[in-house]
Write a protein that holds these residues in place. Structure first.
Motif, PDB file in Angstrom:
ATOM      1  N   ALA A  38       0.825  -1.211   0.000  1.00 51.70           N
ATOM      2  CA  ALA A  38       0.000   0.000   0.000  1.00 51.70           C
ATOM      3  C   ALA A  38       0.859   1.260   0.000  1.00 51.70           C
ATOM      4  CB  ALA A  38      -0.929  -0.006   1.215  1.00 51.70           C
ATOM      5  N   ARG A  39       1.985   1.221   0.698  1.00 52.16           N
ATOM      6  CA  ARG A  39       2.859   2.400   0.774  1.00 52.16           C
ATOM      7  C   ARG A  39       3.602   2.671  -0.519  1.00 52.16           C
ATOM      8  NH1 ARG A  39       5.824   1.941   6.756  1.00 52.16           N
ATOM      9  NH2 ARG A  39       3.898   1.934   8.005  1.00 52.16           N
ATOM     10  N   HIS A  40       3.970   1.622  -1.244  1.00 48.33           N
ATOM     11  CA  HIS A  40       4.906   1.793  -2.360  1.00 48.33           C
ATOM     12  C   HIS A  40       4.385   1.329  -3.718  1.00 48.33           C
ATOM     13  CE1 HIS A  40       7.845   2.944   0.592  1.00 48.33           C
ATOM     14  NE2 HIS A  40       7.660   1.822   1.252  1.00 48.33           N
ATOM     15  N   ASP A  41       3.150   0.867  -3.767  1.00 50.51           N
ATOM     16  CA  ASP A  41       2.582   0.411  -5.031  1.00 50.51           C
ATOM     17  C   ASP A  41       2.629   1.509  -6.092  1.00 50.51           C
ATOM     18  OD1 ASP A  41       0.696  -1.028  -6.913  1.00 50.51           O
ATOM     19  OD2 ASP A  41      -0.638   0.572  -6.249  1.00 50.51           O
ATOM     20  N   ARG A  42       2.243   2.712  -5.721  1.00 50.69           N
ATOM     21  CA  ARG A  42       2.196   3.802  -6.693  1.00 50.69           C
ATOM     22  C   ARG A  42       3.581   4.134  -7.244  1.00 50.69           C
ATOM     23  NH1 ARG A  42      -0.800   9.660  -5.756  1.00 50.69           N
ATOM     24  NH2 ARG A  42      -0.361  10.519  -7.835  1.00 50.69           N
ATOM     25  N   ALA A  43       4.581   4.150  -6.375  1.00 47.87           N
ATOM     26  CA  ALA A  43       5.940   4.470  -6.821  1.00 47.87           C
ATOM     27  C   ALA A  43       6.468   3.412  -7.782  1.00 47.87           C
ATOM     28  CB  ALA A  43       6.872   4.602  -5.623  1.00 47.87           C
ATOM     29  N   VAL A  44       6.206   2.146  -7.474  1.00 47.25           N
ATOM     30  CA  VAL A  44       6.669   1.064  -8.341  1.00 47.25           C
ATOM     31  C   VAL A  44       5.947   1.122  -9.688  1.00 47.25           C
ATOM     32  CG1 VAL A  44       6.757  -1.441  -8.646  1.00 47.25           C
ATOM     33  CG2 VAL A  44       7.318  -0.436  -6.425  1.00 47.25           C
ATOM     34  N   ARG A  45       4.636   1.355  -9.647  1.00 43.87           N
ATOM     35  CA  ARG A  45       3.877   1.426 -10.896  1.00 43.87           C
ATOM     36  C   ARG A  45       4.347   2.600 -11.747  1.00 43.87           C
ATOM     37  NH1 ARG A  45      -0.654   1.743  -8.895  1.00 43.87           N
ATOM     38  NH2 ARG A  45      -1.276  -0.442  -8.956  1.00 43.87           N
ATOM     39  N   SER A  46       4.613   3.731 -11.105  1.00 42.28           N
ATOM     40  CA  SER A  46       5.084   4.906 -11.835  1.00 42.28           C
ATOM     41  C   SER A  46       6.431   4.632 -12.502  1.00 42.28           C
ATOM     42  CB  SER A  46       5.201   6.093 -10.872  1.00 42.28           C
ATOM     43  OG  SER A  46       5.734   7.221 -11.535  1.00 42.28           O
ATOM     44  N   TYR A  47       7.335   3.975 -11.769  1.00 40.45           N
ATOM     45  CA  TYR A  47       8.640   3.634 -12.344  1.00 40.45           C
ATOM     46  C   TYR A  47       8.465   2.724 -13.568  1.00 40.45           C
ATOM     47  CZ  TYR A  47      13.199   1.454 -12.877  1.00 40.45           C
ATOM     48  OH  TYR A  47      14.380   0.967 -13.400  1.00 40.45           O
TER      49      TYR A  47
ATOM     50  N   ARG B 238      20.071   7.409 -17.669  1.00 42.45           N
ATOM     51  CA  ARG B 238      18.605   7.336 -17.669  1.00 42.45           C
ATOM     52  C   ARG B 238      18.103   6.713 -16.373  1.00 42.45           C
ATOM     53  NH1 ARG B 238      17.955   4.763 -22.165  1.00 42.45           N
ATOM     54  NH2 ARG B 238      17.806   2.687 -21.276  1.00 42.45           N
ATOM     55  N   GLU B 239      18.763   5.655 -15.915  1.00 41.65           N
ATOM     56  CA  GLU B 239      18.356   4.997 -14.669  1.00 41.65           C
ATOM     57  C   GLU B 239      18.423   5.983 -13.506  1.00 41.65           C
ATOM     58  OE1 GLU B 239      17.143   2.170 -13.985  1.00 41.65           O
ATOM     59  OE2 GLU B 239      17.642   0.758 -15.568  1.00 41.65           O
ATOM     60  N   ALA B 240      19.507   6.737 -13.419  1.00 42.55           N
ATOM     61  CA  ALA B 240      19.671   7.688 -12.323  1.00 42.55           C
ATOM     62  C   ALA B 240      18.592   8.762 -12.371  1.00 42.55           C
ATOM     63  CB  ALA B 240      21.058   8.320 -12.383  1.00 42.55           C
ATOM     64  N   LEU B 241      18.296   9.264 -13.561  1.00 40.01           N
ATOM     65  CA  LEU B 241      17.297  10.320 -13.692  1.00 40.01           C
ATOM     66  C   LEU B 241      15.906   9.823 -13.315  1.00 40.01           C
ATOM     67  CD1 LEU B 241      16.996  13.276 -14.634  1.00 40.01           C
ATOM     68  CD2 LEU B 241      16.287  12.372 -16.843  1.00 40.01           C
ATOM     69  N   VAL B 242      15.552   8.629 -13.774  1.00 35.45           N
ATOM     70  CA  VAL B 242      14.230   8.092 -13.470  1.00 35.45           C
ATOM     71  C   VAL B 242      14.075   7.860 -11.972  1.00 35.45           C
ATOM     72  CG1 VAL B 242      12.714   6.088 -13.759  1.00 35.45           C
ATOM     73  CG2 VAL B 242      13.837   7.082 -15.741  1.00 35.45           C
ATOM     74  N   LEU B 243      15.103   7.332 -11.334  1.00 36.13           N
ATOM     75  CA  LEU B 243      15.010   7.027  -9.912  1.00 36.13           C
ATOM     76  C   LEU B 243      14.982   8.285  -9.048  1.00 36.13           C
ATOM     77  CD1 LEU B 243      17.417   3.965  -9.606  1.00 36.13           C
ATOM     78  CD2 LEU B 243      14.931   3.957  -9.379  1.00 36.13           C
ATOM     79  N   VAL B 244      15.815   9.268  -9.388  1.00 40.01           N
ATOM     80  CA  VAL B 244      15.916  10.449  -8.534  1.00 40.01           C
ATOM     81  C   VAL B 244      14.874  11.501  -8.904  1.00 40.01           C
ATOM     82  CG1 VAL B 244      17.408  12.369  -7.838  1.00 40.01           C
ATOM     83  CG2 VAL B 244      18.347  10.070  -8.045  1.00 40.01           C
ATOM     84  N   ALA B 245      14.829  11.895 -10.168  1.00 38.12           N
ATOM     85  CA  ALA B 245      13.957  12.993 -10.572  1.00 38.12           C
ATOM     86  C   ALA B 245      12.506  12.580 -10.758  1.00 38.12           C
ATOM     87  CB  ALA B 245      14.481  13.614 -11.866  1.00 38.12           C
ATOM     88  N   LEU B 246      12.265  11.343 -11.153  1.00 40.55           N
ATOM     89  CA  LEU B 246      10.902  10.908 -11.434  1.00 40.55           C
ATOM     90  C   LEU B 246      10.327   9.999 -10.354  1.00 40.55           C
ATOM     91  CD1 LEU B 246      11.298  10.228 -15.270  1.00 40.55           C
ATOM     92  CD2 LEU B 246      10.433  12.278 -14.128  1.00 40.55           C
ATOM     93  N   SER B 247      11.165   9.224  -9.685  1.00 38.58           N
ATOM     94  CA  SER B 247      10.677   8.346  -8.613  1.00 38.58           C
ATOM     95  C   SER B 247      10.911   8.928  -7.225  1.00 38.58           C
ATOM     96  CB  SER B 247      11.349   6.969  -8.713  1.00 38.58           C
ATOM     97  OG  SER B 247      10.988   6.337  -9.922  1.00 38.58           O
ATOM     98  N   ASP B 248      11.534  10.119  -7.170  1.00 39.99           N
ATOM     99  CA  ASP B 248      11.697  10.878  -5.924  1.00 39.99           C
ATOM    100  C   ASP B 248      12.526  10.156  -4.871  1.00 39.99           C
ATOM    101  OD1 ASP B 248      11.279  13.217  -4.474  1.00 39.99           O
ATOM    102  OD2 ASP B 248       9.576  12.372  -3.396  1.00 39.99           O
ATOM    103  N   LEU B 249      13.552   9.441  -5.292  1.00 37.65           N
ATOM    104  CA  LEU B 249      14.496   8.873  -4.340  1.00 37.65           C
ATOM    105  C   LEU B 249      15.581   9.890  -4.039  1.00 37.65           C
ATOM    106  CD1 LEU B 249      15.171   5.182  -5.485  1.00 37.65           C
ATOM    107  CD2 LEU B 249      13.359   6.068  -4.010  1.00 37.65           C
ATOM    108  N   THR B 250      16.146   9.805  -2.850  1.00 35.65           N
ATOM    109  CA  THR B 250      17.336  10.598  -2.556  1.00 35.65           C
ATOM    110  C   THR B 250      18.510   9.981  -3.306  1.00 35.65           C
ATOM    111  OG1 THR B 250      17.960   9.256  -0.648  1.00 35.65           O
ATOM    112  CG2 THR B 250      16.451  11.099  -0.241  1.00 35.65           C
ATOM    113  N   TYR B 251      19.628  10.698  -3.332  1.00 33.97           N
ATOM    114  CA  TYR B 251      20.817  10.133  -3.968  1.00 33.97           C
ATOM    115  C   TYR B 251      21.228   8.827  -3.277  1.00 33.97           C
ATOM    116  CZ  TYR B 251      21.435  14.576  -6.428  1.00 33.97           C
ATOM    117  OH  TYR B 251      21.260  15.677  -7.223  1.00 33.97           O
ATOM    118  N   ALA B 252      21.168   8.829  -1.958  1.00 30.30           N
ATOM    119  CA  ALA B 252      21.562   7.626  -1.223  1.00 30.30           C
ATOM    120  C   ALA B 252      20.625   6.461  -1.519  1.00 30.30           C
ATOM    121  CB  ALA B 252      21.588   7.912   0.275  1.00 30.30           C
ATOM    122  N   GLU B 253      19.336   6.745  -1.622  1.00 34.49           N
ATOM    123  CA  GLU B 253      18.369   5.681  -1.914  1.00 34.49           C
ATOM    124  C   GLU B 253      18.546   5.148  -3.335  1.00 34.49           C
ATOM    125  OE1 GLU B 253      14.880   7.393   1.076  1.00 34.49           O
ATOM    126  OE2 GLU B 253      14.797   7.806  -1.074  1.00 34.49           O
ATOM    127  N   ALA B 254      18.801   6.065  -4.277  1.00 38.00           N
ATOM    128  CA  ALA B 254      19.045   5.628  -5.659  1.00 38.00           C
ATOM    129  C   ALA B 254      20.312   4.793  -5.742  1.00 38.00           C
ATOM    130  CB  ALA B 254      19.147   6.841  -6.584  1.00 38.00           C
TER     131      ALA B 254
END
Length: 204
Positions: free
Chosen positions: A26-35, A139-155
């Motif tokens: 429930a917490r992360h379904d939307r983020a995974v689907r968006s990615y 592309r992977e870095a941009l999608v994870l950080v700018a589009l999936s809203d991860l921090t640099y450390a999380e990415a």
């Protein structure tokens, strides 16, 4: 009492608590689907891949440890592998179809819902065309950080690389996209939408 953290829910999931895993879903379904949508450009495929991501997360939970405060880097790391696997399967399928000499095409429909989905898909395809022109690592870095809203450390945790590597890849990606008006928001700020520090970074 505050809600349980992601690591707590993960540990309960490892012990077989399906409800705890459902809370993570429930917490992360939307983020995974968006990615998955950004990576494939197809809402139907993204939905299917999202299900596969959580199925794989459940399957491998006993041998996987969350190293961040949120489960999102882990789940998006799994999503990255699932998307790559899906691309390999689609390539094999297309090759088989070509060998058999069959042509495939979707039949057009004209209901309002279909037209709306087509318009949304075309807008997404326009943006993804620019993203697809980037080197894969950038592309992977941009999608994870700018589009999936991860921090640099999380990415970095999702990609299995150093934080500095994520920063340099993201910087190069944004430099390549500065002439793209539709991606101006991503290219404008070198720190992106994730300037928020992690707990570890804030205490360093």
């Amino acid at each position: 009492m505050p809600p349980p953290s992601d690591p707590q829910l993960w540990r309960r999931s490892v012990a077989g608590d399906a409800e705890a895993f459902g809370e993570l879903y429930a917490r992360h379904d939307r983020a995974v689907r968006s990615y998955c949508l950004w990576r494939t450009g197809d809402p139907t495929v993204a939905e299917d891949l999202t299900s596969l991501v959580f199925l794989e997360a459940w399957r491998c939970r006993a041998r996987t440890v969350i190293s961040t405060e949120t489960a999102r880097p882990l789940l998006l790391g799994i999503a990255r592998n699932v998307v790559h696997g899906q691309w390999r399967s689609r390539r094999r399928h297309r090759a088989a179809v070509d060998r058999l000499g069959r042509a495939t095409a979707d039949r057009p429909t004209h209901d309002d819902d279909s037209v709306e989905r087509l318009a949304a898909a075309e807008r997404l395809a326009h943006v993804r065309q620019r993203l697809d022109g980037l080197p894969p690592h950038e592309r992977e870095a941009l999608v994870l950080v700018a589009l999936s809203d991860l921090t640099y450390a999380e990415a970095a945790a999702a990609l299995g690389v150093a934080v500095g590597t994520v920063r340099s890849r993201l910087s190069r990606a944004r430099a390549r996209l500065r002439d793209a008006p539709e991606l101006a928001a991503l290219a404008a700020d070198p720190e992106g939408p994730t300037a928020r520090p992690t707990t570890t970074e804030a205490s360093a």
